[in-house]
Motif scaffolding. Structure first.
Motif, PDB file in Angstrom:
ATOM      1  N   PHE A   1      -9.462  -6.502   6.141  1.00 51.31           N
ATOM      2  CA  PHE A   1      -8.987  -6.546   4.751  1.00 51.31           C
ATOM      3  C   PHE A   1      -8.603  -7.971   4.362  1.00 51.31           C
ATOM      4  CE2 PHE A   1      -5.294  -6.529   1.887  1.00 51.31           C
ATOM      5  CZ  PHE A   1      -5.873  -5.958   0.762  1.00 51.31           C
TER       6      PHE A   1
ATOM      7  N   ILE B   1      -9.870  -2.416  -0.632  1.00 51.66           N
ATOM      8  CA  ILE B   1      -9.056  -1.410   0.075  1.00 51.66           C
ATOM      9  C   ILE B   1      -9.900  -0.190   0.440  1.00 51.66           C
ATOM     10  CG2 ILE B   1      -7.153   0.239  -0.188  1.00 51.66           C
ATOM     11  CD1 ILE B   1      -5.715  -1.898  -1.881  1.00 51.66           C
TER      12      ILE B   1
ATOM     13  N   ASP C   1       2.070  -4.042   5.614  1.00 49.07           N
ATOM     14  CA  ASP C   1       1.540  -3.553   4.342  1.00 49.07           C
ATOM     15  C   ASP C   1       2.086  -4.313   3.133  1.00 49.07           C
ATOM     16  OD1 ASP C   1       4.109  -2.588   4.576  1.00 49.07           O
ATOM     17  OD2 ASP C   1       3.657  -0.598   3.790  1.00 49.07           O
TER      18      ASP C   1
ATOM     19  N   PHE D   1       0.836  -1.199   0.000  1.00 46.54           N
ATOM     20  CA  PHE D   1       0.000   0.000   0.000  1.00 46.54           C
ATOM     21  C   PHE D   1       0.871   1.249   0.000  1.00 46.54           C
ATOM     22  CE2 PHE D   1      -2.123  -3.333   2.487  1.00 46.54           C
ATOM     23  CZ  PHE D   1      -3.256  -3.525   1.709  1.00 46.54           C
TER      24      PHE D   1
END
Length: 417
Positions: free
Chosen positions: A160, A203, A180, A102
């Motif tokens: 997530f 996301i 991440d 990310f």
């Protein structure tokens, strides 16, 4: 649950239970944080947070960690799982590998999304609800530096993970997220556009509109891709020229460069002092584990810590049998274990001592790696104070007479890790 948390805080902060309970129930907000730049990243300076506010922040961190059974990503576990999958991917007729992370992960998560999730799923007391609501509505990002923010990140991160697993459940071989850094492996060929579109939707739904995929750090490969490599969490996976050729595994090039730089510094230093005993000791420490009892950065509790390549890349060891079977190891990694010391001496025009030649020929350094040889820094069960002092003396001309055990251990760690 809450009573146990308060009990923990009384021990951690050496404060009375009643004082801590009153503080938590009456504290409405936190003083704005002092922040600093570390390696180009903005982080909270935890040292400047008042002690009473640290107690409150730790209370809510422990409350969330306990209620949600938060488990933080374990690199070793993730890599063990991947080592059981990726080297055998060539046996699948079709597969897809998508590695992504990310962009500015902490800083682009919507704090209000965190609160919406918490208030729906956690039975909060009125003062807890008020504090968390005000806290998460008064900040615009989860700046790293305190444990409470790590808890928020992992709570929404688990949502997530669940979203990814639900979406790709029919074809998923493996999915892992280390903070991440993510990797998704499917047993079907699926287009990059489809993956990015669907993952992008998850996301936005979980983390908010500001967060997105970092396109500069993505890797997309499928069963028709050949002759490529990608790294994940410090490991490298390398595909050959044929589709039916298995992956090789090794240490990522960036990490190998770091270790080779250490070897070069040691050899250049030897060219000045010509102390073979010091040279041998320093080279040994590249390949050994260093085990010590101390605290991690930004933590107050002491616990056993392990440093060194032998621990960081222990998942490689099952691919190296009897110090000779390198069939599944990348060439760069193989050369590091077998040739790096020789090459570095030659490149710098330094004559290699006979003792080091013998150690290499006898495979001493790779044996240190494979057999988990370690230096134990603990005055009761490891090196004695005098033994530790002798090892530190090879690095410095300082007078170490009045150094404590911990001071000597820290000096050794600074010089070898």
């Amino acid at each position: 649950m809450r009573g146990n948390i308060v009990e923990t805080l009384t021990n951690d902060f050496n404060e009375e239970k009643d004082i801590i309970s009153t503080l938590i129930e009456n504290k409405k907000e936190i003083t704005p944080y002092s922040k600093e730049k570390v390696k180009g990243r903005e982080i909270i300076n935890k040292d400047l947070i008042p002690n009473n506010e640290k107690i409150v922040l730790d209370y809510y961190k422990l409350l969330l960690n306990t209620y949600y059974k938060v488990t933080y990503p374990n690199r070793s576990y993730i890599m063990t799982e991947l080592m059981n999958i990726i080297p055998y991917l060539h046996l699948y007729n079709r597969y897809t590998v998508y590695k992504f992370d990310f962009k500015n992960f902490f800083y682009n998560i919507n704090p209000k999304k965190c609160f919406n999730l918490i208030q729906r799923s956690l039975n909060l007391k009125p003062y807890e609800y008020y504090f968390l609501r005000k806290y998460l509505h008064n900040i615009d990002k989860l700046t790293p530096g305190i444990g409470l923010h790590n808890a928020f990140v992992e709570i929404v991160g688990k949502q997530f993970d669940l979203g990814i697993r639900n979406k790709f459940s029919e074809n998923m071989l493996h999915f892992a997220r280390f903070v991440d850094d993510c990797i998704l492996i499917l047993d079907e060929k699926i287009s990059r556009t489809y993956l990015e579109t669907e993952i992008g939707k998850i996301i936005k739904d979980i983390f908010g509109e500001k967060l997105g995929i970092n396109n500069k750090k993505t890797e997309f490969r499928d069963s028709e891709s050949v002759k490529y490599s990608f790294d994940y969490l410090g490991y490298e996976f390398e595909k050959g020229q044929a589709a039916n050729q298995p992956f090789k595994v090794g240490i990522a090039k960036k990490k190998l460069d770091k270790y080779n730089d250490k070897i070069e510094k040691i050899i250049l230093s030897y060219d000045q002092h010509h102390d073979v005993r010091l040279l041998s000791f320093q080279l040994e420490l590249i390949f050994k584990r260093i085990v010590y009892y101390g605290s991690k950065k930004n933590q107050s509790k002491n616990r056993w810590q392990v440093r060194g390549i032998s621990d960081s890349y222990k998942e490689l060891k099952k691919f190296i049998n009897h110090n000779e079977d390198f069939e599944k190891i990348t060439n760069d990694t193989k050369n590091f274990f077998c040739k790096s010391i020789f090459i570095c001496f030659k490149r710098n025009g330094v004559r290699i001592p006979a003792k080091i030649v013998n150690q290499i020929n006898n495979k001493k350094f790779i044996s240190l790696f494979l057999n988990n040889k370690a230096i134990l820094l603990h005055k009761k069960v490891g090196l004695s104070h005098s033994e530790l002092k002798k090892r530190v003396m090879v690095f410095t001309n300082e007078n170490l007479e009045n150094y404590s055990y911990n001071e000597l251990a820290n000096k050794l760690l600074r010089n070898v890790v």
